[in-house]
Design a protein around this motif. Structure first.
Motif, PDB file in Angstrom:
ATOM      1  N   ILE A 114       0.845  -1.203   0.000  1.00  9.12           N
ATOM      2  CA  ILE A 114       0.000   0.000   0.000  1.00  9.12           C
ATOM      3  C   ILE A 114       0.881   1.254   0.000  1.00  9.12           C
ATOM      4  O   ILE A 114       2.089   1.173   0.281  1.00  9.12           O
ATOM      5  CB  ILE A 114      -0.947   0.057   1.240  1.00  9.12           C
ATOM      6  CG1 ILE A 114      -0.144  -0.113   2.549  1.00  9.12           C
ATOM      7  CG2 ILE A 114      -2.038  -0.981   1.131  1.00  9.12           C
ATOM      8  CD1 ILE A 114      -0.952   0.170   3.800  1.00  9.12           C
ATOM      9  N   LEU A 136       0.055   4.198   1.867  1.00  6.08           N
ATOM     10  CA  LEU A 136       0.048   4.899   3.160  1.00  6.08           C
ATOM     11  C   LEU A 136       1.035   4.229   4.124  1.00  6.08           C
ATOM     12  O   LEU A 136       1.494   3.105   3.885  1.00  6.08           O
ATOM     13  CB  LEU A 136      -1.358   4.885   3.761  1.00  6.08           C
ATOM     14  CG  LEU A 136      -2.452   5.601   2.943  1.00  6.08           C
ATOM     15  CD1 LEU A 136      -3.774   5.601   3.714  1.00  6.08           C
ATOM     16  CD2 LEU A 136      -2.052   7.029   2.586  1.00  6.08           C
ATOM     17  N   ASP A 176       0.214   3.413  -6.524  1.00  2.00           N
ATOM     18  CA  ASP A 176      -1.015   2.643  -6.782  1.00  2.00           C
ATOM     19  C   ASP A 176      -1.007   2.014  -8.182  1.00  2.00           C
ATOM     20  O   ASP A 176      -1.292   0.830  -8.341  1.00  2.00           O
ATOM     21  CB  ASP A 176      -2.255   3.545  -6.644  1.00  2.00           C
ATOM     22  CG  ASP A 176      -2.607   3.849  -5.185  1.00  2.00           C
ATOM     23  OD1 ASP A 176      -2.017   3.222  -4.274  1.00  2.00           O
ATOM     24  OD2 ASP A 176      -3.472   4.709  -4.953  1.00  2.00           O
ATOM     25  N   PRO A 231      -5.534   0.288  -3.800  1.00  2.00           N
ATOM     26  CA  PRO A 231      -5.476   1.673  -4.269  1.00  2.00           C
ATOM     27  C   PRO A 231      -6.770   2.436  -3.999  1.00  2.00           C
ATOM     28  O   PRO A 231      -7.816   1.825  -3.761  1.00  2.00           O
ATOM     29  CB  PRO A 231      -5.311   1.495  -5.790  1.00  2.00           C
ATOM     30  CG  PRO A 231      -6.000   0.207  -6.087  1.00  2.00           C
ATOM     31  CD  PRO A 231      -5.764  -0.678  -4.880  1.00  2.00           C
ATOM     32  N   SER A 232      -6.698   3.770  -4.088  1.00  2.00           N
ATOM     33  CA  SER A 232      -7.907   4.587  -4.160  1.00  2.00           C
ATOM     34  C   SER A 232      -8.564   4.251  -5.491  1.00  2.00           C
ATOM     35  O   SER A 232      -7.900   3.763  -6.420  1.00  2.00           O
ATOM     36  CB  SER A 232      -7.537   6.072  -4.166  1.00  2.00           C
ATOM     37  OG  SER A 232      -6.882   6.415  -2.978  1.00  2.00           O
ATOM     38  N   ARG A 290     -12.060  13.833   1.235  1.00  2.00           N
ATOM     39  CA  ARG A 290     -10.789  14.523   1.012  1.00  2.00           C
ATOM     40  C   ARG A 290     -10.928  16.024   1.285  1.00  2.00           C
ATOM     41  O   ARG A 290     -11.964  16.617   0.981  1.00  2.00           O
ATOM     42  CB  ARG A 290     -10.321  14.278  -0.443  1.00  2.00           C
ATOM     43  CG  ARG A 290     -10.252  12.801  -0.787  1.00  2.00           C
ATOM     44  CD  ARG A 290      -9.818  12.564  -2.216  1.00  2.00           C
ATOM     45  NE  ARG A 290      -8.400  12.771  -2.398  1.00  2.00           N
ATOM     46  CZ  ARG A 290      -7.468  11.822  -2.232  1.00  2.00           C
ATOM     47  NH1 ARG A 290      -7.833  10.601  -1.867  1.00  2.00           N
ATOM     48  NH2 ARG A 290      -6.196  12.068  -2.430  1.00  2.00           N
ATOM     49  N   PHE A 318       1.629   9.327  -4.809  1.00  2.00           N
ATOM     50  CA  PHE A 318       1.534   9.661  -3.394  1.00  2.00           C
ATOM     51  C   PHE A 318       2.902   9.662  -2.709  1.00  2.00           C
ATOM     52  O   PHE A 318       3.188  10.521  -1.880  1.00  2.00           O
ATOM     53  CB  PHE A 318       0.585   8.670  -2.703  1.00  2.00           C
ATOM     54  CG  PHE A 318       0.339   8.986  -1.277  1.00  2.00           C
ATOM     55  CD1 PHE A 318      -0.530  10.016  -0.924  1.00  2.00           C
ATOM     56  CD2 PHE A 318       0.974   8.282  -0.264  1.00  2.00           C
ATOM     57  CE1 PHE A 318      -0.755  10.339   0.400  1.00  2.00           C
ATOM     58  CE2 PHE A 318       0.754   8.589   1.064  1.00  2.00           C
ATOM     59  CZ  PHE A 318      -0.116   9.623   1.399  1.00  2.00           C
ATOM     60  N   ASN A 363      -6.422  15.324   0.830  1.00  2.00           N
ATOM     61  CA  ASN A 363      -6.492  13.963   1.365  1.00  2.00           C
ATOM     62  C   ASN A 363      -7.368  13.968   2.613  1.00  2.00           C
ATOM     63  O   ASN A 363      -7.660  15.030   3.167  1.00  2.00           O
ATOM     64  CB  ASN A 363      -5.073  13.458   1.707  1.00  2.00           C
ATOM     65  CG  ASN A 363      -4.578  12.416   0.717  1.00  2.00           C
ATOM     66  OD1 ASN A 363      -5.124  11.328   0.598  1.00  2.00           O
ATOM     67  ND2 ASN A 363      -3.540  12.770  -0.029  1.00  2.00           N
TER      68      ASN A 363
END
Ligand code: KDG
Length: 336
Positions: free
Chosen positions: A37, A39, A77, A94-95, A153, A197, A214
């Motif tokens: 990921i 984050l 991502d 991912p988003s 966000r 990111f 975000n």
């Protein structure tokens, strides 16, 4: 004649042996999932993934092991989704925004101010529409296991407090790699730049961009407040995450292990969402101690909303007008 019967017997004994061996192999075979990921390891997303690992390893009796990598250690991502397609990585989360370049219908979730609240999002994502979208990823070799949550966000920047679209004018804003996000920020007068990111913190630190957007949890846990003095609760879009697995890897698992993985994806979704909602509200309060946080009045929020509304028309063909209409109808029928 006797000879023929003897040969038939020998062949069938040999074959039954082969099948028995095949079956035995399958139940003893072990599998490894590499999961990555963007984050960091303080995020609700990471904790959700660690819970997924725990459930998969326990319920498969150790037949599947899961290695978890955070902070874009395996790539951004888009790169991780491509690694899944090539069979070089098994899981990522991912988003939805960068999924659009793989499957354009996912763009429905980039529509600004679509979901009035997280419960409305859950109703769509966990219902028929969400399942159809997850299933549609099969055409690009991915399997969507479940929708997790990134969340609403909010804009931050290093230049000034933002109350109206006029205050956005000229700000260099990092966006996710997605055309609708670029368009919406251009309409608001910003100078948007798509960027992975993992590059964002240093881009803000070096002044390559003035701002980004975000959820509150990310702004706090990724220490964005160290390089951003101002935040505004724009809540302009609700970002879902999608827990993805390489389709071929999943299909090659024996059925009992497929169930273990699918069940773990749902159970960890619920834990991740709960934690994420807690983080997003708690960290918003903590951010107020370290940066200026602007709460928009309903009129100010409406100004942002009306300016970006044209993207609904611009993107209705790419996403599919029917899909947009059915999402809106589902939100309504869920009572929101
Ligand atoms: O792990 C998810 C991140 O890679 C990313 O999707 C976070 O919202 C995000 C962004 O702004 O790129």
């Amino acid at each position: 004649m006797k000879k023929i019967w003897v040969s038939v017997l020998v062949i069938s004994i040999a074959m039954s042996g082969l099948f028995a061996e095949g079956k035995q192999d399958d139940s003893e075979k072990t599998y490894k999932i590499t999961a990555g990921i963007g984050l960091n390891d303080k995020s609700a997303q990471y904790e959700g993934l660690m819970y997924f690992k725990e459930l998969v390893e326990k319920n498969s009796n150790g037949r599947i092991t899961v290695d978890v990598y955070h902070s874009s250690q395996l790539g951004d991502d888009r790169e991780m989704m491509e690694a899944l397609q090539r069979g070089e990585q098994e899981v990522t989360c991912p988003s939805t925004a960068p999924i659009v370049s793989f499957q354009p219908e996912f763009g429905v979730f980039d529509l600004p101010f679509l979901f009035p609240n997280a419960e409305a999002a859950d109703a769509v994502l966990d219902g028929k529409i969400g399942q159809e979208l997850l299933d549609s990823l099969s055409i690009v070799g991915l399997k969507g296991l479940a929708f997790w949550e990134n969340g609403y966000r909010n804009l931050t920047n290093s230049k000034r407090a933002v109350y109206t679209p006029a205050d956005v004018n000229g700000l260099k804003v990092r966006t996710m790699e997605n055309p609708m996000h670029l368009d919406a920020w251009t309409t608001l007068g910003a100078n948007p730049t798509p960027m992975a990111f993992g590059e964002l913190f240093s881009a803000m630190q070096q002044g390559v961009v003035d701002g980004q957007e975000n959820p509150w949890g990310t702004i706090y846990l990724q220490n964005f407040f160290e390089v951003q003095g101002f935040a505004t609760d724009t809540g302009h879009v609700y970002s879902p995450f999608v827990l993805l697995i390489a389709e071929k890897f999943f299909n090659d698992l024996p059925e009992d292990l497929q169930k273990v993985v699918q069940d773990a994806a749902i159970a960890s979704r619920d834990r991740e969402r709960e934690l994420n909602r807690k983080y997003n509200s708690e960290y918003k309060e903590k951010l107020k101690e370290v940066m200026t946080v602007v709460e928009l009045t309903p009129a100010q929020k409406a100004e942002f909303q009306s300016m970006v509304m044209p993207v609904y028309d611009t993107y209705s063909k790419a996403i599919g007008k029917d899909l947009i209409d059915s999402v809106l109808a589902e939100i309504k029928s869920a009572g929101y």
